[in-house]
Write a protein that holds these residues in place. Structure first.
Motif, PDB file in Angstrom:
ATOM      1  N   ASN A   3      -1.351  12.241  -8.613  1.00 20.67           N
ATOM      2  CA  ASN A   3      -0.599  11.443  -7.997  1.00 20.67           C
ATOM      3  C   ASN A   3      -1.674  10.496  -7.330  1.00 20.67           C
ATOM      4  OD1 ASN A   3       2.009  12.285  -8.354  1.00 20.67           O
ATOM      5  ND2 ASN A   3       1.776  13.839  -6.636  1.00 20.67           N
ATOM      6  N   ASP A   4      -1.616   8.944  -7.618  1.00 20.11           N
ATOM      7  CA  ASP A   4      -2.378   8.348  -7.011  1.00 20.11           C
ATOM      8  C   ASP A   4      -1.465   6.940  -6.631  1.00 20.11           C
ATOM      9  OD1 ASP A   4      -1.620   7.447  -9.921  1.00 20.11           O
ATOM     10  OD2 ASP A   4      -3.687   6.757 -10.395  1.00 20.11           O
ATOM     11  N   PRO A   5      -0.977   6.938  -5.700  1.00 19.61           N
ATOM     12  CA  PRO A   5      -0.162   5.943  -5.130  1.00 19.61           C
ATOM     13  C   PRO A   5      -0.959   4.876  -4.615  1.00 19.61           C
ATOM     14  CG  PRO A   5       0.200   7.595  -3.608  1.00 19.61           C
ATOM     15  CD  PRO A   5      -0.711   8.237  -5.051  1.00 19.61           C
ATOM     16  N   ALA A   6      -0.624   3.656  -4.516  1.00 20.12           N
ATOM     17  CA  ALA A   6      -1.378   2.474  -3.943  1.00 20.12           C
ATOM     18  C   ALA A   6      -1.872   2.696  -2.717  1.00 20.12           C
ATOM     19  CB  ALA A   6      -0.845   1.131  -4.220  1.00 20.12           C
ATOM     20  N   PRO A   7      -0.966   3.261  -1.545  1.00 27.55           N
ATOM     21  CA  PRO A   7      -1.278   3.289  -0.167  1.00 27.55           C
ATOM     22  C   PRO A   7      -2.691   4.369  -0.249  1.00 27.55           C
ATOM     23  CG  PRO A   7       1.016   3.600  -0.433  1.00 27.55           C
ATOM     24  CD  PRO A   7       0.385   3.474  -1.602  1.00 27.55           C
ATOM     25  N   VAL A   8      -2.748   5.155  -0.945  1.00 26.78           N
ATOM     26  CA  VAL A   8      -4.064   6.262  -0.973  1.00 26.78           C
ATOM     27  C   VAL A   8      -5.300   5.283  -1.279  1.00 26.78           C
ATOM     28  CG1 VAL A   8      -5.180   8.071  -1.988  1.00 26.78           C
ATOM     29  CG2 VAL A   8      -2.621   8.308  -1.423  1.00 26.78           C
ATOM     30  N   TYR A   9      -5.115   4.456  -2.561  1.00 31.23           N
ATOM     31  CA  TYR A   9      -6.303   3.660  -2.706  1.00 31.23           C
ATOM     32  C   TYR A   9      -6.560   2.852  -1.668  1.00 31.23           C
ATOM     33  CZ  TYR A   9      -6.293   5.252  -7.525  1.00 31.23           C
ATOM     34  OH  TYR A   9      -6.667   6.126  -8.579  1.00 31.23           O
ATOM     35  N   ALA A  10      -5.383   2.103  -0.974  1.00 33.72           N
ATOM     36  CA  ALA A  10      -5.633   1.107   0.041  1.00 33.72           C
ATOM     37  C   ALA A  10      -6.607   1.898   1.322  1.00 33.72           C
ATOM     38  CB  ALA A  10      -4.437   0.419   0.594  1.00 33.72           C
ATOM     39  N   LEU A  11      -6.066   3.016   1.608  1.00 28.32           N
ATOM     40  CA  LEU A  11      -6.646   3.835   2.710  1.00 28.32           C
ATOM     41  C   LEU A  11      -8.192   4.077   2.394  1.00 28.32           C
ATOM     42  CD1 LEU A  11      -3.951   5.995   3.991  1.00 28.32           C
ATOM     43  CD2 LEU A  11      -5.032   4.513   5.074  1.00 28.32           C
ATOM     44  N   LEU A  12      -8.039   4.442   1.094  1.00 29.52           N
ATOM     45  CA  LEU A  12      -9.732   4.954   0.698  1.00 29.52           C
ATOM     46  C   LEU A  12     -10.647   3.827   0.643  1.00 29.52           C
ATOM     47  CD1 LEU A  12     -11.408   7.015  -0.554  1.00 29.52           C
ATOM     48  CD2 LEU A  12     -10.610   6.362  -2.907  1.00 29.52           C
ATOM     49  N   ALA A  13     -10.091   2.377   0.247  1.00 30.45           N
ATOM     50  CA  ALA A  13     -10.889   1.342   0.509  1.00 30.45           C
ATOM     51  C   ALA A  13     -11.485   1.156   2.035  1.00 30.45           C
ATOM     52  CB  ALA A  13     -10.066  -0.018  -0.036  1.00 30.45           C
ATOM     53  N   ASP A  14     -10.371   1.351   2.869  1.00 24.11           N
ATOM     54  CA  ASP A  14     -10.685   1.086   4.126  1.00 24.11           C
ATOM     55  C   ASP A  14     -11.632   2.165   4.751  1.00 24.11           C
ATOM     56  OD1 ASP A  14     -10.192  -0.237   6.710  1.00 24.11           O
ATOM     57  OD2 ASP A  14      -9.147   1.550   7.374  1.00 24.11           O
ATOM     58  N   VAL A  15     -11.764   3.492   4.212  1.00 23.96           N
ATOM     59  CA  VAL A  15     -12.690   4.348   4.632  1.00 23.96           C
ATOM     60  C   VAL A  15     -14.090   4.008   4.022  1.00 23.96           C
ATOM     61  CG1 VAL A  15     -13.384   6.743   4.314  1.00 23.96           C
ATOM     62  CG2 VAL A  15     -11.091   6.011   4.718  1.00 23.96           C
ATOM     63  N   TYR A  16     -14.120   3.525   2.683  1.00 20.95           N
ATOM     64  CA  TYR A  16     -15.428   3.113   2.162  1.00 20.95           C
ATOM     65  C   TYR A  16     -16.040   2.041   3.036  1.00 20.95           C
ATOM     66  CZ  TYR A  16     -15.271   5.992  -2.106  1.00 20.95           C
ATOM     67  OH  TYR A  16     -15.033   7.094  -3.054  1.00 20.95           O
ATOM     68  N   GLU A  17     -15.120   0.827   3.351  1.00 22.23           N
ATOM     69  CA  GLU A  17     -15.632  -0.113   4.261  1.00 22.23           C
ATOM     70  C   GLU A  17     -16.229   0.339   5.514  1.00 22.23           C
ATOM     71  OE1 GLU A  17     -14.243  -4.832   5.367  1.00 22.23           O
ATOM     72  OE2 GLU A  17     -12.872  -3.320   4.979  1.00 22.23           O
ATOM     73  N   GLN A  18     -15.377   0.901   6.025  1.00 26.43           N
ATOM     74  CA  GLN A  18     -15.688   1.305   7.740  1.00 26.43           C
ATOM     75  C   GLN A  18     -17.079   2.304   7.464  1.00 26.43           C
ATOM     76  OE1 GLN A  18     -14.600   0.002  10.244  1.00 26.43           O
ATOM     77  NE2 GLN A  18     -12.933  -1.103   9.041  1.00 26.43           N
ATOM     78  N   SER A  19     -17.474   3.117   6.553  1.00 27.38           N
ATOM     79  CA  SER A  19     -18.575   3.714   6.288  1.00 27.38           C
ATOM     80  C   SER A  19     -19.723   3.123   5.674  1.00 27.38           C
ATOM     81  CB  SER A  19     -18.182   5.237   5.553  1.00 27.38           C
ATOM     82  OG  SER A  19     -17.567   4.948   4.425  1.00 27.38           O
ATOM     83  N   GLY A  20     -19.588   1.705   5.109  1.00 25.07           N
ATOM     84  CA  GLY A  20     -20.796   0.879   4.795  1.00 25.07           C
ATOM     85  C   GLY A  20     -20.859   0.909   3.277  1.00 25.07           C
ATOM     86  N   HIS A  21     -19.714   1.682   2.721  1.00 23.47           N
ATOM     87  CA  HIS A  21     -19.972   1.625   1.262  1.00 23.47           C
ATOM     88  C   HIS A  21     -18.979   0.707   0.476  1.00 23.47           C
ATOM     89  CE1 HIS A  21     -22.523   5.146   1.361  1.00 23.47           C
ATOM     90  NE2 HIS A  21     -21.716   5.668   2.433  1.00 23.47           N
ATOM     91  N   VAL A  22     -19.333  -0.844   0.673  1.00 25.20           N
ATOM     92  CA  VAL A  22     -18.433  -1.806   0.125  1.00 25.20           C
ATOM     93  C   VAL A  22     -18.444  -1.909  -1.283  1.00 25.20           C
ATOM     94  CG1 VAL A  22     -18.123  -4.172   0.164  1.00 25.20           C
ATOM     95  CG2 VAL A  22     -18.871  -3.087   2.115  1.00 25.20           C
ATOM     96  N   GLU A  23     -19.259  -1.453  -2.035  1.00 23.98           N
ATOM     97  CA  GLU A  23     -19.488  -1.355  -3.463  1.00 23.98           C
ATOM     98  C   GLU A  23     -18.262  -0.454  -3.985  1.00 23.98           C
ATOM     99  OE1 GLU A  23     -21.899   2.291  -2.060  1.00 23.98           O
ATOM    100  OE2 GLU A  23     -21.580   0.074  -1.470  1.00 23.98           O
ATOM    101  N   ASN A  24     -18.049   0.844  -3.172  1.00 24.43           N
ATOM    102  CA  ASN A  24     -16.861   1.438  -3.298  1.00 24.43           C
ATOM    103  C   ASN A  24     -15.588   1.032  -2.975  1.00 24.43           C
ATOM    104  OD1 ASN A  24     -18.630   3.330  -4.815  1.00 24.43           O
ATOM    105  ND2 ASN A  24     -19.080   4.273  -2.957  1.00 24.43           N
ATOM    106  N   ALA A  25     -15.621   0.414  -1.898  1.00 21.44           N
ATOM    107  CA  ALA A  25     -14.400  -0.269  -1.348  1.00 21.44           C
ATOM    108  C   ALA A  25     -13.469  -0.999  -2.362  1.00 21.44           C
ATOM    109  CB  ALA A  25     -14.589  -0.760   0.096  1.00 21.44           C
TER     110      ALA A  25
END
Length: 264
Positions: A3-25
């Protein structure tokens, strides 16, 4: 689990951004949009992420596509104005920001960005008026108090009024170092050396890489006869001063990022 619903990717992007990994966000947020193309929220977040990641041209392209689907979205028009602002396309930015205000007159950030455009051209009175409109729409925007104070400083306005705005900014957001630095410099102007030291020490505690804070601290320490501290602060200033232009760019980026960090 497959399962890969949109909210999971959105939260993952937020986690990446907050941890300084914008290239993954960025790719994570793109997948959120792909999974749910009817989400205005995800399209907005993706555009702001691109703009804050020094890819405003890509943001403009994506936003122009999104506005075909959501032509009445004040948030997307605002994001378009923000992206064009970062590209120094002031006319395009102003058109988009005014469209955002037309669609939602109580949406504060477009007023603030219009003020930044006016401040760029030295029209500080007009900028202050626009900043005040932003505060009427949202009284909790700490960064706008700082922007008002900054414009007033350039006009040599009443120091007490400037201090009031800077104190409000610091009280509302204690981690916002540009406001603390401005407050420290204001205290230096009025020869309030002890107050200046207290504020500037907070700046370097929050961000040890602000050259001007060390310079001002060196001066204040000197006035207070703290010779060793003054020498140490000035030595640090000299070490960091080569990166001063980069710091100025980062400070502006911090201001605009906080203004663009709008949640639905």
């Amino acid at each position: 689990r497959g399962n890969d619903p949109a909210p999971v990717y959105a939260l993952l992007a937020d986690v990446y951004e907050q941890s300084g990994h914008v290239e993954n966000a960025i790719p994570a947020m793109r997948l959120a949009v792909q999974r749910d193309p009817q989400s205005e929220k995800y399209r907005f977040a993706y555009a702001v992420l691109l703009t804050n990641s020094n890819a405003p041209r890509a943001a403009v392209i994506r936003l122009e596509e999104s506005l075909q689907t959501f032509p009445s979205s004040s948030r997307l028009w605002f994001a378009l104005g923000f992206a064009n602002f970062r590209l120094d396309k002031n006319e395009e930015a102003e058109r988009a920001l005014r469209k955002a205000i037309e669609l939602d007159p109580k949406f504060a950030p477009p007023f603030a960005y219009l003020g930044l455009i006016r401040a760029k051209t030295g029209a500080y009175g007009e900028a202050i008026t626009l900043y005040e409109s932003a505060l009427r729409a949202d009284s909790k925007l700490a960064v706008v108090h700082h922007l008002i104070a900054d414009a007033m400083l350039k006009q040599n306005a009443d120091a007490r009024t400037i201090e009031t705005h800077l104190r409000q900014s610091v009280e509302m957001d204690p981690t916002f170092t540009p406001a603390r630095l401005s407050l420290g410099k204001l205290f230096m102007r009025s020869q309030r050396w002890t107050d200046a030291v207290a504020e500037l020490e907070q700046v370097v505690k929050l961000d040890p890489a602000v050259p001007e804070a060390y310079y001002q601290l060196g001066l204040a320490y000197g006035r207070l006869k703290r010779t060793a501290d003054a020498q140490s602060a000035m030595a640090t200033f000299k070490r960091l001063s080569d990166a001063e232009k980069k710091r100025e760019d980062e400070e502006l980026r911090e201001v605009v990022k906080r203004l663009s960090n709008v949640r639905f």
